[in-house]
Design a protein around this motif. Structure first.
Motif, PDB file in Angstrom:
ATOM      1  N   GLU A  96       0.705  -1.381  -0.225  1.00  0.00           N
ATOM      2  CA  GLU A  96       0.050  -0.050  -0.171  1.00  0.00           C
ATOM      3  C   GLU A  96       0.781   1.209  -0.013  1.00  0.00           C
ATOM      4  O   GLU A  96       0.252   2.353  -0.360  1.00  0.00           O
ATOM      5  CB  GLU A  96      -0.908  -0.017   1.070  1.00  0.00           C
ATOM      6  CG  GLU A  96      -2.092  -0.879   1.202  1.00  0.00           C
ATOM      7  CD  GLU A  96      -1.418  -2.526   1.601  1.00  0.00           C
ATOM      8  OE1 GLU A  96      -0.281  -2.587   1.988  1.00  0.00           O
ATOM      9  OE2 GLU A  96      -2.427  -3.432   1.486  1.00  0.00           O
ATOM     10  N   VAL A  97       2.076   1.139   0.528  1.00  0.00           N
ATOM     11  CA  VAL A  97       2.889   2.245   0.470  1.00  0.00           C
ATOM     12  C   VAL A  97       3.993   2.194  -0.560  1.00  0.00           C
ATOM     13  O   VAL A  97       4.077   3.352  -1.463  1.00  0.00           O
ATOM     14  CB  VAL A  97       3.719   2.678   2.081  1.00  0.00           C
ATOM     15  CG1 VAL A  97       4.554   3.728   1.881  1.00  0.00           C
ATOM     16  CG2 VAL A  97       2.516   2.533   3.024  1.00  0.00           C
ATOM     17  N   ALA A  98       4.662   1.403  -0.711  1.00  0.00           N
ATOM     18  CA  ALA A  98       5.896   1.235  -1.742  1.00  0.00           C
ATOM     19  C   ALA A  98       5.412   0.925  -3.070  1.00  0.00           C
ATOM     20  O   ALA A  98       6.150   0.968  -4.172  1.00  0.00           O
ATOM     21  CB  ALA A  98       6.865   0.400  -1.309  1.00  0.00           C
ATOM     22  N   GLY A  99       4.403   0.076  -3.136  1.00  0.00           N
ATOM     23  CA  GLY A  99       3.736  -0.306  -4.356  1.00  0.00           C
ATOM     24  C   GLY A  99       2.491   0.259  -4.793  1.00  0.00           C
ATOM     25  O   GLY A  99       2.422   1.514  -4.707  1.00  0.00           O
ATOM     26  N   LEU A 100       1.734  -0.667  -5.441  1.00  0.00           N
ATOM     27  CA  LEU A 100       0.363  -0.094  -6.097  1.00  0.00           C
ATOM     28  C   LEU A 100      -0.897  -0.502  -5.260  1.00  0.00           C
ATOM     29  O   LEU A 100      -1.790  -0.377  -5.722  1.00  0.00           O
ATOM     30  CB  LEU A 100       0.315  -0.745  -7.680  1.00  0.00           C
ATOM     31  CG  LEU A 100       1.289  -0.683  -8.637  1.00  0.00           C
ATOM     32  CD1 LEU A 100       1.061  -1.602  -9.994  1.00  0.00           C
ATOM     33  CD2 LEU A 100       1.502   0.815  -8.863  1.00  0.00           C
ATOM     34  N   GLY A 101      -0.526  -0.883  -3.955  1.00  0.00           N
ATOM     35  CA  GLY A 101      -1.639  -1.293  -3.347  1.00  0.00           C
ATOM     36  C   GLY A 101      -2.872  -0.171  -3.132  1.00  0.00           C
ATOM     37  O   GLY A 101      -3.901  -0.143  -2.837  1.00  0.00           O
ATOM     38  N   GLY A 102      -2.279   1.161  -3.195  1.00  0.00           N
ATOM     39  CA  GLY A 102      -3.141   2.274  -3.015  1.00  0.00           C
ATOM     40  C   GLY A 102      -3.925   2.899  -4.295  1.00  0.00           C
ATOM     41  O   GLY A 102      -4.496   3.777  -4.323  1.00  0.00           O
ATOM     42  N   TRP A 103      -3.643   2.286  -5.424  1.00  0.00           N
ATOM     43  CA  TRP A 103      -3.884   2.563  -6.477  1.00  0.00           C
ATOM     44  C   TRP A 103      -5.531   2.108  -6.876  1.00  0.00           C
ATOM     45  O   TRP A 103      -5.772   0.985  -6.465  1.00  0.00           O
ATOM     46  CB  TRP A 103      -3.184   1.875  -7.904  1.00  0.00           C
ATOM     47  CG  TRP A 103      -1.703   2.796  -7.711  1.00  0.00           C
ATOM     48  CD1 TRP A 103      -0.850   3.144  -6.780  1.00  0.00           C
ATOM     49  CD2 TRP A 103      -1.133   3.316  -8.974  1.00  0.00           C
ATOM     50  NE1 TRP A 103       0.176   3.680  -7.241  1.00  0.00           N
ATOM     51  CE2 TRP A 103       0.050   4.034  -8.610  1.00  0.00           C
ATOM     52  CE3 TRP A 103      -1.266   3.236 -10.376  1.00  0.00           C
ATOM     53  CZ2 TRP A 103       0.986   4.321  -9.477  1.00  0.00           C
ATOM     54  CZ3 TRP A 103      -0.514   3.990 -11.190  1.00  0.00           C
ATOM     55  CH2 TRP A 103       0.780   4.397 -10.634  1.00  0.00           C
ATOM     56  N   THR A 104      -5.956   2.800  -7.968  1.00  0.00           N
ATOM     57  CA  THR A 104      -7.296   2.221  -8.290  1.00  0.00           C
ATOM     58  C   THR A 104      -7.090   1.553  -9.637  1.00  0.00           C
ATOM     59  O   THR A 104      -6.098   1.644 -10.395  1.00  0.00           O
ATOM     60  CB  THR A 104      -8.374   3.322  -8.483  1.00  0.00           C
ATOM     61  OG1 THR A 104      -8.121   4.238  -9.771  1.00  0.00           O
ATOM     62  CG2 THR A 104      -8.461   4.101  -7.285  1.00  0.00           C
TER      63      THR A 104
END
Length: 305
Positions: A96-104
């Motif tokens: 969620e922080v370094a990668g795409l975990g927070g992307w839609t």
């Protein structure tokens, strides 16, 4: 200052503002409208995995020389040296922080097919969105679903190391205006479904032209030399011509190409080498019908000697 001089200065300023506004409008980031990514339903994870291997995601985003399950940890960080500076491959794991975990899905899809980042910024074409632009919304949705099943990594990739003026992202809008397209690279017989599928795989997720097609001084493809071979981006030797006019594979049959993509062995009993090793491993994971489609397309493209 006389009235005529003031009018002249005002006119020049006005024209400058108009020209600047026109340039910004023509080169600003251009994501898809939100509706483009709506209504796609639940992703087909199995198809997403096939898109993943066709796209060669592990070749750049996993740690160098990783094997087995480690190839599915897309921590990024790999340096890509180029005439424009050094690009560092990002973390695309579900962290969620370094990668795409927070992307839609929309943010991911716009990065993949429009070269527009999460913050609405232009992305550098070291990420081959110029090829991925041809992916269908369904394949993007399925790939996104598969990526979310992979392990997380907290690795933070270094920023790109680019000298001026290549460090100015706004200039990428001009590059896109000149070179970015989602249209077919060459004309082939797309009435033949196998060739049509091969064109989609090679020109789209497979992004074969990114290495096999020569580029001009601005980094754009030399369109008339599609797949005709190019300088090795790693700086040693050349990437071969893979059109039917090639001295290397021009005499290969479709079956020879299929076997090479599956096993890594040439008709002369030589084996795959260099950066193609990773590509061949990825292609071996595709359905046999896809390798056959790639071979059919490669025999159908214009021959360049």
């Amino acid at each position: 200052m006389g009235a005529r001089v003031r009018k002249l200065v005002s006119a020049v300023v006005f024209l400058g503002v108009v020209a600047g506004g026109a340039a910004w409008f023509l080169t600003k980031p251009d994501p898809w409208p939100a509706a483009h990514w709506e209504g796609l339903g639940e992703p087909d994870i199995a198809n997403g995995e096939q898109v993943f291997w066709a796209g060669g995601c592990t070749s750049c985003h996993a740690a160098a020389k990783s094997e087995g399950d480690a190839k599915l940890v897309l921590a990024g960080g790999l340096p890509l040296k180029s005439p424009f500076g050094t690009f560092h491959v990002p973390n695309i794991s579900p962290d969620e922080v370094a990668g795409l975990g927070g992307w839609t899905l929309a943010e991911f899809g716009n990065a993949m097919t429009r070269g527009v980042g999460k913050q609405g910024e232009h992305l550098y074409p070291s990420f081959p969105y110029g090829s991925y632009a041809r992916l269908t919304p369904k394949d993007i949705n399925d790939l996104w679903g598969f990526l979310k099943t992979l392990p997380k990594s907290a690795n933070v990739a270094p920023p790109h190391d680019l000298p001026f003026p290549f460090s100015i992202r706004m200039a990428l809008g001009g590059w896109k205006l000149l070179f970015f397209t989602d249209k077919p690279r060459v004309t082939v017989d797309t009435a033949n479904p196998q060739i049509a599928r091969g064109q989609y795989l090679v020109e789209g997720p497979g992004h074969c032209g990114e290495c096999h097609t020569p580029r001009n001084t601005l980094g754009g493809f030399e369109a008339a030399k599609w797949l005709a071979g190019a300088a090795n981006p790693e700086g040693r030797g050349r990437i071969p011509n893979v059109t039917p006019g090639s001295k290397s594979i021009g005499s290969w049959s479709e079956g020879d190409i299929v076997n090479y993509l599956e096993t890594g062995f040439t008709p002369e009993f030589d084996s795959v080498g260099g950066s193609m090793v990773e590509v061949q491993k990825n292609m071996a994971k595709l359905p046999a019908s896809d390798r056959e489609a790639i071979a059919a397309y490669l025999k159908a493209v214009p021959a360049i000697k």
